[in-house]
Design a protein around this motif. Structure first.
Motif, mmCIF file in Angstrom:
data_model
loop_
_atom_site.group_PDB
_atom_site.id
_atom_site.type_symbol
_atom_site.label_atom_id
_atom_site.label_comp_id
_atom_site.label_asym_id
_atom_site.label_seq_id
_atom_site.Cartn_x
_atom_site.Cartn_y
_atom_site.Cartn_z
ATOM 1 N N ALA A 56 -6.455 -6.535 2.401
ATOM 2 C CA ALA A 56 -6.417 -7.944 2.827
ATOM 3 C C ALA A 56 -6.122 -8.881 1.665
ATOM 4 C CB ALA A 56 -7.739 -8.328 3.484
ATOM 5 N N LYS A 57 -6.567 -8.518 0.479
ATOM 6 C CA LYS A 57 -6.382 -9.353 -0.706
ATOM 7 C C LYS A 57 -4.901 -9.660 -0.962
ATOM 8 C CE LYS A 57 -8.697 -7.660 -3.975
ATOM 9 N NZ LYS A 57 -9.219 -6.887 -5.093
ATOM 10 N N ASN A 58 -4.036 -8.703 -0.677
ATOM 11 C CA ASN A 58 -2.609 -8.869 -0.946
ATOM 12 C C ASN A 58 -1.758 -8.906 0.322
ATOM 13 O OD1 ASN A 58 -3.015 -8.768 -3.801
ATOM 14 N ND2 ASN A 58 -3.346 -6.578 -3.572
ATOM 15 N N ALA A 59 -2.384 -8.975 1.464
ATOM 16 C CA ALA A 59 -1.657 -8.901 2.732
ATOM 17 C C ALA A 59 -0.614 -10.003 2.884
ATOM 18 C CB ALA A 59 -2.629 -8.951 3.907
ATOM 19 N N HIS A 60 -0.907 -11.196 2.417
ATOM 20 C CA HIS A 60 0.005 -12.333 2.595
ATOM 21 C C HIS A 60 1.315 -12.182 1.827
ATOM 22 C CE1 HIS A 60 -2.220 -13.328 -1.025
ATOM 23 N NE2 HIS A 60 -1.276 -14.186 -1.341
ATOM 24 N N THR A 61 1.365 -11.306 0.841
ATOM 25 C CA THR A 61 2.600 -11.101 0.074
ATOM 26 C C THR A 61 3.163 -9.693 0.227
ATOM 27 O OG1 THR A 61 1.348 -10.474 -1.910
ATOM 28 C CG2 THR A 61 1.971 -12.815 -1.672
ATOM 29 N N ASN A 66 2.748 -3.417 7.334
ATOM 30 C CA ASN A 66 2.661 -2.594 8.542
ATOM 31 C C ASN A 66 2.771 -1.107 8.220
ATOM 32 O OD1 ASN A 66 5.374 -2.837 7.915
ATOM 33 N ND2 ASN A 66 6.028 -3.174 10.014
ATOM 34 N N THR A 67 3.686 -0.731 7.353
ATOM 35 C CA THR A 67 3.824 0.691 7.009
ATOM 36 C C THR A 67 2.676 1.141 6.110
ATOM 37 O OG1 THR A 67 5.369 0.138 5.226
ATOM 38 C CG2 THR A 67 6.320 0.797 7.331
ATOM 39 N N LEU A 69 -0.413 0.028 6.289
ATOM 40 C CA LEU A 69 -1.549 0.233 7.195
ATOM 41 C C LEU A 69 -1.403 1.528 7.987
ATOM 42 C CD1 LEU A 69 -2.224 -3.368 8.528
ATOM 43 C CD2 LEU A 69 -3.745 -1.974 7.111
ATOM 44 N N ALA A 70 -0.210 1.797 8.472
ATOM 45 C CA ALA A 70 0.016 3.040 9.216
ATOM 46 C C ALA A 70 -0.301 4.249 8.339
ATOM 47 C CB ALA A 70 1.454 3.102 9.718
ATOM 48 N N LYS A 71 0.102 4.195 7.081
ATOM 49 C CA LYS A 71 -0.158 5.292 6.142
ATOM 50 C C LYS A 71 -1.658 5.424 5.870
ATOM 51 C CE LYS A 71 1.071 7.058 1.616
ATOM 52 N NZ LYS A 71 0.748 6.679 0.287
ATOM 53 N N ILE A 72 -2.331 4.315 5.653
ATOM 54 C CA ILE A 72 -3.777 4.336 5.404
ATOM 55 C C ILE A 72 -4.513 4.909 6.602
ATOM 56 C CG2 ILE A 72 -5.828 2.867 5.122
ATOM 57 C CD1 ILE A 72 -4.016 1.033 3.353
ATOM 58 N N PHE A 73 -4.180 4.446 7.792
ATOM 59 C CA PHE A 73 -4.839 4.945 9.000
ATOM 60 C C PHE A 73 -4.616 6.445 9.144
ATOM 61 C CE2 PHE A 73 -4.362 0.542 11.244
ATOM 62 C CZ PHE A 73 -5.324 0.014 10.407
ATOM 63 N N SER A 74 -3.401 6.881 8.885
ATOM 64 C CA SER A 74 -3.071 8.307 8.975
ATOM 65 C C SER A 74 -3.872 9.122 7.956
ATOM 66 C CB SER A 74 -1.573 8.494 8.756
ATOM 67 O OG SER A 74 -1.241 9.849 8.748
ATOM 68 N N GLU A 75 -3.996 8.599 6.736
ATOM 69 C CA GLU A 75 -4.733 9.306 5.695
ATOM 70 C C GLU A 75 -6.235 9.362 5.986
ATOM 71 O OE1 GLU A 75 -3.659 7.826 1.814
ATOM 72 O OE2 GLU A 75 -1.559 8.400 2.094
ATOM 73 N N ILE A 76 -6.777 8.309 6.572
ATOM 74 C CA ILE A 76 -8.192 8.326 6.954
ATOM 75 C C ILE A 76 -8.413 9.412 8.002
ATOM 76 C CG2 ILE A 76 -10.054 7.050 8.097
ATOM 77 C CD1 ILE A 76 -8.873 4.481 6.791
ATOM 78 N N PHE A 96 -3.851 1.396 17.470
ATOM 79 C CA PHE A 96 -3.399 0.349 16.553
ATOM 80 C C PHE A 96 -1.889 0.457 16.397
ATOM 81 C CE2 PHE A 96 -7.805 0.816 15.499
ATOM 82 C CZ PHE A 96 -8.239 -0.453 15.180
ATOM 83 N N ASP A 97 -1.169 -0.560 16.846
ATOM 84 C CA ASP A 97 0.282 -0.561 16.754
ATOM 85 C C ASP A 97 0.703 -1.388 15.542
ATOM 86 O OD1 ASP A 97 3.002 -0.544 17.045
ATOM 87 O OD2 ASP A 97 3.024 -1.591 18.970
ATOM 88 N N THR A 98 0.955 -0.703 14.446
ATOM 89 C CA THR A 98 1.324 -1.399 13.219
ATOM 90 C C THR A 98 2.803 -1.755 13.184
ATOM 91 O OG1 THR A 98 1.715 0.667 12.053
ATOM 92 C CG2 THR A 98 -0.493 -0.282 11.889
ATOM 93 N N THR A 99 3.545 -1.382 14.233
ATOM 94 C CA THR A 99 4.979 -1.668 14.266
ATOM 95 C C THR A 99 5.346 -2.733 15.293
ATOM 96 O OG1 THR A 99 5.397 0.118 15.846
ATOM 97 C CG2 THR A 99 5.550 0.666 13.498
ATOM 98 N N SER A 100 4.353 -3.338 15.921
ATOM 99 C CA SER A 100 4.620 -4.360 16.933
ATOM 100 C C SER A 100 5.381 -5.530 16.325
ATOM 101 C CB SER A 100 3.312 -4.856 17.538
ATOM 102 O OG SER A 100 3.566 -5.909 18.443
#
Length: 122
Positions: A56-61, A66-67, A69-76, A96-100
């Motif tokens: 979240a700290k760097n989400a705005h830049t 989206n990719t 987050l998808a990778k993090i979710f997959s790794e968890i 969670f649809d990170t590609t919407s």
């Protein structure tokens, strides 16, 4: 919110009563033994860089949010592979649809809501 919850919960587990801030640690300090113990106890593993607070700290830049987050979710989810918790963790983030593209086609468009939309959200 769910991702934030499990991140905070996991960080609290790692920090226990020690005087450390898990979010500030380098991923490199996580040994295979620490990871194994955490998965056996919590059922999953999240590296410090993958914690919600750090993402979240760097989400705005982050134009690859989206990719990432998808990778993090997959790794968890994959962290539980071959552990008793695998059946509970597998598919945890399936909804969670990170590609919407509902808020725009590019991540920067999704983050920077138009002025009109902003006034209706607040």
């Amino acid at each position: 919110m769910f991702y934030r919850f499990i991140s905070q919960h996991f960080a609290s587990y790692i920090e226990a009563d020690d005087d450390i801030n898990y979010a500030e640690l380098s991923d490199d300090v996580m040994t295979p033994e620490i990871k194994d113990d955490a998965i056996k106890t919590k059922g999953y593993f999240i590296y410090p860089s993958q914690l919600f607070v750090n993402v979240a700290k760097n989400a705005h830049t982050n134009e690859a949010l989206n990719t990432d987050l998808a990778k993090i979710f997959s790794e968890i989810e994959a962290s539980a592979n071959s552990y008793p918790s695998e059946k509970d963790i597998k598919g945890l983030f399936a909804d969670f649809d990170t590609t919407s593209n509902r808020l725009g086609n590019m991540v920067k468009d999704q983050i920077e809501m138009p002025h009109v939309a902003r006034s209706t959200v607040y």
